[in-house]
Design a protein around this motif. Structure first.
Motif, PDB file in Angstrom:
ATOM      1  N   PHE A  40      -8.424 -73.864  63.969  1.00 30.42           N
ATOM      2  CA  PHE A  40      -7.151 -74.514  63.667  1.00 30.42           C
ATOM      3  C   PHE A  40      -6.188 -73.538  63.003  1.00 30.42           C
ATOM      4  O   PHE A  40      -4.994 -73.540  63.294  1.00 30.42           O
ATOM      5  CB  PHE A  40      -7.359 -75.719  62.757  1.00 30.42           C
ATOM      6  N   GLY A  41      -6.709 -72.702  62.107  1.00 30.82           N
ATOM      7  CA  GLY A  41      -5.846 -71.730  61.444  1.00 30.82           C
ATOM      8  C   GLY A  41      -5.198 -70.779  62.428  1.00 30.82           C
ATOM      9  O   GLY A  41      -3.991 -70.510  62.352  1.00 30.82           O
ATOM     10  N   VAL A  42      -5.977 -70.277  63.385  1.00 27.12           N
ATOM     11  CA  VAL A  42      -5.432 -69.382  64.407  1.00 27.12           C
ATOM     12  C   VAL A  42      -4.393 -70.113  65.249  1.00 27.12           C
ATOM     13  O   VAL A  42      -3.285 -69.601  65.504  1.00 27.12           O
ATOM     14  CB  VAL A  42      -6.559 -68.830  65.294  1.00 27.12           C
ATOM     15  N   PHE A  43      -4.749 -71.330  65.675  1.00 25.41           N
ATOM     16  CA  PHE A  43      -3.829 -72.120  66.489  1.00 25.41           C
ATOM     17  C   PHE A  43      -2.526 -72.380  65.738  1.00 25.41           C
ATOM     18  O   PHE A  43      -1.427 -72.216  66.276  1.00 25.41           O
ATOM     19  CB  PHE A  43      -4.493 -73.439  66.867  1.00 25.41           C
ATOM     20  N   TYR A  44      -2.636 -72.772  64.480  1.00 24.33           N
ATOM     21  CA  TYR A  44      -1.442 -73.108  63.717  1.00 24.33           C
ATOM     22  C   TYR A  44      -0.547 -71.891  63.520  1.00 24.33           C
ATOM     23  O   TYR A  44       0.666 -71.957  63.730  1.00 24.33           O
ATOM     24  CB  TYR A  44      -1.818 -73.694  62.357  1.00 24.33           C
ATOM     25  N   LEU A  45      -1.125 -70.777  63.108  1.00 26.28           N
ATOM     26  CA  LEU A  45      -0.315 -69.606  62.797  1.00 26.28           C
ATOM     27  C   LEU A  45       0.431 -69.090  64.021  1.00 26.28           C
ATOM     28  O   LEU A  45       1.576 -68.648  63.917  1.00 26.28           O
ATOM     29  CB  LEU A  45      -1.187 -68.509  62.199  1.00 26.28           C
ATOM     30  N   PHE A  46      -0.203 -69.147  65.202  1.00 29.11           N
ATOM     31  CA  PHE A  46       0.496 -68.713  66.404  1.00 29.11           C
ATOM     32  C   PHE A  46       1.487 -69.759  66.882  1.00 29.11           C
ATOM     33  O   PHE A  46       2.624 -69.439  67.237  1.00 29.11           O
ATOM     34  CB  PHE A  46      -0.510 -68.384  67.516  1.00 29.11           C
ATOM     35  N   SER A  47       1.070 -71.023  66.921  1.00 25.52           N
ATOM     36  CA  SER A  47       1.956 -72.052  67.468  1.00 25.52           C
ATOM     37  C   SER A  47       3.111 -72.363  66.539  1.00 25.52           C
ATOM     38  O   SER A  47       4.179 -72.778  66.985  1.00 25.52           O
ATOM     39  CB  SER A  47       1.165 -73.333  67.769  1.00 25.52           C
ATOM     40  N   ALA A  48       2.948 -72.167  65.235  1.00 25.14           N
ATOM     41  CA  ALA A  48       4.061 -72.342  64.307  1.00 25.14           C
ATOM     42  C   ALA A  48       4.978 -71.133  64.295  1.00 25.14           C
ATOM     43  O   ALA A  48       6.027 -71.154  63.659  1.00 25.14           O
ATOM     44  CB  ALA A  48       3.534 -72.595  62.898  1.00 25.14           C
ATOM     45  N   GLY A  49       4.602 -70.068  64.988  1.00 29.72           N
ATOM     46  CA  GLY A  49       5.460 -68.909  65.114  1.00 29.72           C
ATOM     47  C   GLY A  49       5.317 -67.889  64.012  1.00 29.72           C
ATOM     48  O   GLY A  49       6.068 -66.909  63.968  1.00 29.72           O
ATOM     49  N   THR A  50       4.358 -68.061  63.105  1.00 31.90           N
ATOM     50  CA  THR A  50       4.211 -67.089  62.028  1.00 31.90           C
ATOM     51  C   THR A  50       3.522 -65.811  62.504  1.00 31.90           C
ATOM     52  O   THR A  50       3.644 -64.776  61.853  1.00 31.90           O
ATOM     53  CB  THR A  50       3.401 -67.684  60.863  1.00 31.90           C
ATOM     54  N   LEU A  51       2.796 -65.885  63.615  1.00 29.36           N
ATOM     55  CA  LEU A  51       2.192 -64.704  64.227  1.00 29.36           C
ATOM     56  C   LEU A  51       2.634 -64.608  65.680  1.00 29.36           C
ATOM     57  O   LEU A  51       2.839 -65.634  66.338  1.00 29.36           O
ATOM     58  CB  LEU A  51       0.662 -64.764  64.155  1.00 29.36           C
ATOM     59  N   SER A  52       2.769 -63.413  66.173  1.00 32.56           N
ATOM     60  CA  SER A  52       3.176 -63.218  67.556  1.00 32.56           C
ATOM     61  C   SER A  52       2.559 -61.929  68.085  1.00 32.56           C
ATOM     62  O   SER A  52       2.487 -60.924  67.367  1.00 32.56           O
ATOM     63  CB  SER A  52       4.697 -63.142  67.679  1.00 32.56           C
ATOM     64  N   MET A  53       2.133 -61.972  69.333  1.00 34.43           N
ATOM     65  CA  MET A  53       1.657 -60.771  70.006  1.00 34.43           C
ATOM     66  C   MET A  53       2.653 -60.325  71.071  1.00 34.43           C
ATOM     67  O   MET A  53       2.334 -59.507  71.926  1.00 34.43           O
ATOM     68  CB  MET A  53       0.275 -61.022  70.624  1.00 34.43           C
ATOM     69  N   ASN A  54       3.864 -60.884  71.010  1.00 31.98           N
ATOM     70  CA  ASN A  54       4.931 -60.510  71.935  1.00 31.98           C
ATOM     71  C   ASN A  54       6.223 -60.344  71.141  1.00 31.98           C
ATOM     72  O   ASN A  54       7.184 -61.082  71.323  1.00 31.98           O
ATOM     73  CB  ASN A  54       5.089 -61.593  73.009  1.00 31.98           C
ATOM     74  N   PRO A  55       6.265 -59.388  70.199  1.00 29.83           N
ATOM     75  CA  PRO A  55       7.416 -59.266  69.298  1.00 29.83           C
ATOM     76  C   PRO A  55       8.671 -58.784  70.016  1.00 29.83           C
ATOM     77  O   PRO A  55       8.604 -58.099  71.033  1.00 29.83           O
ATOM     78  CB  PRO A  55       6.943 -58.237  68.267  1.00 29.83           C
ATOM     79  N   ASP A  56       9.826 -59.181  69.454  1.00 28.31           N
ATOM     80  CA  ASP A  56      11.104 -58.680  69.939  1.00 28.31           C
ATOM     81  C   ASP A  56      11.378 -57.330  69.270  1.00 28.31           C
ATOM     82  O   ASP A  56      11.598 -57.250  68.065  1.00 28.31           O
ATOM     83  CB  ASP A  56      12.225 -59.663  69.603  1.00 28.31           C
ATOM     84  N   LEU A  57      11.362 -56.274  70.057  1.00 23.99           N
ATOM     85  CA  LEU A  57      11.488 -54.923  69.510  1.00 23.99           C
ATOM     86  C   LEU A  57      12.835 -54.306  69.880  1.00 23.99           C
ATOM     87  O   LEU A  57      13.449 -54.676  70.874  1.00 23.99           O
ATOM     88  CB  LEU A  57      10.366 -54.037  70.036  1.00 23.99           C
TER      89      LEU A  57
END
Length: 379
Positions: free
Chosen positions: A200-217
């Motif tokens: 759930f922690g992994v799901f929440y952090l990615f789906s809430a947008g606090t983590l991203s593996m596709n950053p805007d650079l």
């Protein structure tokens, strides 16, 4: 030097006046993967999870097969959802009807408060603590609307953020029964709780947008990693945070005390329900009507909709494209009542589900080991 990710995500979560809404990732693919394929992965995970649950319930095959299928389904759902989150398309124009959000927010809070009074008076008049929890959640919903500048720096916001989890713990302490702490001492339920909380922690952090593996650079910061202190306005008030970017992974985002608080509240409730459901399964309880499982599954959708709004908009945008613009503003606008309402619903449903399930006879911990030890001593 930062990506500016913290500013955007802070607005998505609870808003900072004067900034535009969160800038989501544009495009129709994620790492070369089409939208429809990511959606198919998530759907396949749902099907696998249902199959694993049925296998555990019916006992047609081994418990290991059912548990493995259920776990694989959870992983697929999380992977597909994270992929959909990473490929959002943000509309530019703000519709006029969003001006009504503060009014709807205030009205929603009043309805939640009055509803708590009526329902508790009708069903549990001897438990006024339920009214207290309902009023705290109603205040959570109304807080950014009723206070000047959304109350981002008001000390009352920190008190409210601490009061809600304390109220949940108090309700558990008074009403969950003596069986609940014992459930967590059993090996299978405890392991289930830990795994569920982690997923759930992994799901929440990615789906809430606090983590991203596709950053805007940008060209200036491409390939340069950093970790820098920051402040994030979620939930309710500003929280200290660390913003980071690791180009080797690549992974970017932020971790704040506020995001950890939300993970602790919602993840703890989800994990508690999962542990109770595991106890029912392993003791042959009334699994045809698994209260803990029903509560967890029901609230998972609510949590994804409200607290993990980018996941909902990512999925809708992948299916409907630009036609999903109203969904974006309903779920992503800081003044929208959707996030607060679904947070309140998630807390109430998960808490109630866990309390009911904890009184199931199947959740009582047998004292077989103690009986066996006493018999051996007598012999």
């Amino acid at each position: 030097m930062t990506l500016g990710l913290g500013q955007a995500l802070a607005v998505a979560a609870r808003g900072i006046g004067g900034l535009d809404a969160v800038v989501a990732h544009a495009g129709t693919t994620h790492a070369g993967t089409p939208h429809w394929l990511l959606g198919a992965v998530a759907i396949l995970g749902i099907v696998a999870g249902i199959g694993g649950f049925r296998a555990l319930r019916d006992g047609a095959r081994s418990d290991r097969f059912g548990a493995g299928l259920l776990s694989a389904g959870a992983v697929l759902v999380i992977a597909g959802t994270i992929g959909l989150v990473e490929i959002q398309i943000a509309p530019q124009a703000t519709p006029d009807w969003t001006e009504w959000f503060p009014v709807v927010n205030a009205v929603s809070a009043i309805v939640v408060a009055l509803g708590s009074l009526v329902v508790v008076r009708w069903k549990w008049p001897e438990r006024p603590r339920y009214v207290g929890l309902g009023l705290l959640l109603a205040t959570w919903i109304a807080y950014p609307t009723l206070l000047p500048q959304e109350g981002l720096t008001n000390p009352l916001g920190y008190l409210l953020a601490a009061a809600v989890p304390l109220a949940v713990v108090y309700v558990f302490y008074r009403d969950a029964g003596a069986a609940f702490p014992g459930v967590l001492t059993a090996r299978v339920p405890a392991l289930t709780a830990v795994v569920t909380f982690a997923l759930f922690g992994v799901f929440y952090l990615f789906s809430a947008g606090t983590l991203s593996m596709n950053p805007d650079l940008t060209a200036d910061i491409a390939g340069q990693g950093f970790v820098t202190p920051y402040q994030v306005a979620s939930p309710l008030v500003y929280w200290p945070a660390l913003e980071f970017y690791f180009p080797a992974i690549p992974l970017s985002g932020y971790v704040s005390l506020g995001s950890l608080l939300l993970v602790a509240i919602l993840g703890g409730l989800v994990a508690s329900n999962a542990a109770l459901a595991a106890r029912q399964l392993t003791t042959g309880g009334t699994i045809d009507s698994p209260r803990a499982i029903v509560g967890t599954v029901t609230t998972a959708g609510a949590t994804a909709c409200g607290c993990c709004a980018p996941a909902v908009y990512g999925a809708a945008g992948a299916v409907f494209g630009a036609a999903a613009t109203p969904v974006y503003w309903a779920f992503m606008d800081p003044s929208s009542p959707v996030g607060g309402l679904f947070f309140a619903a998630s807390v109430l449903i998960l808490t109630g589900s866990a309390i009911r399930a904890s009184h199931d006879p199947a959740c009582a911990i047998p004292r077989e080991s103690e009986s066996t030890g006493a018999a051996e001593q007598a012999a």
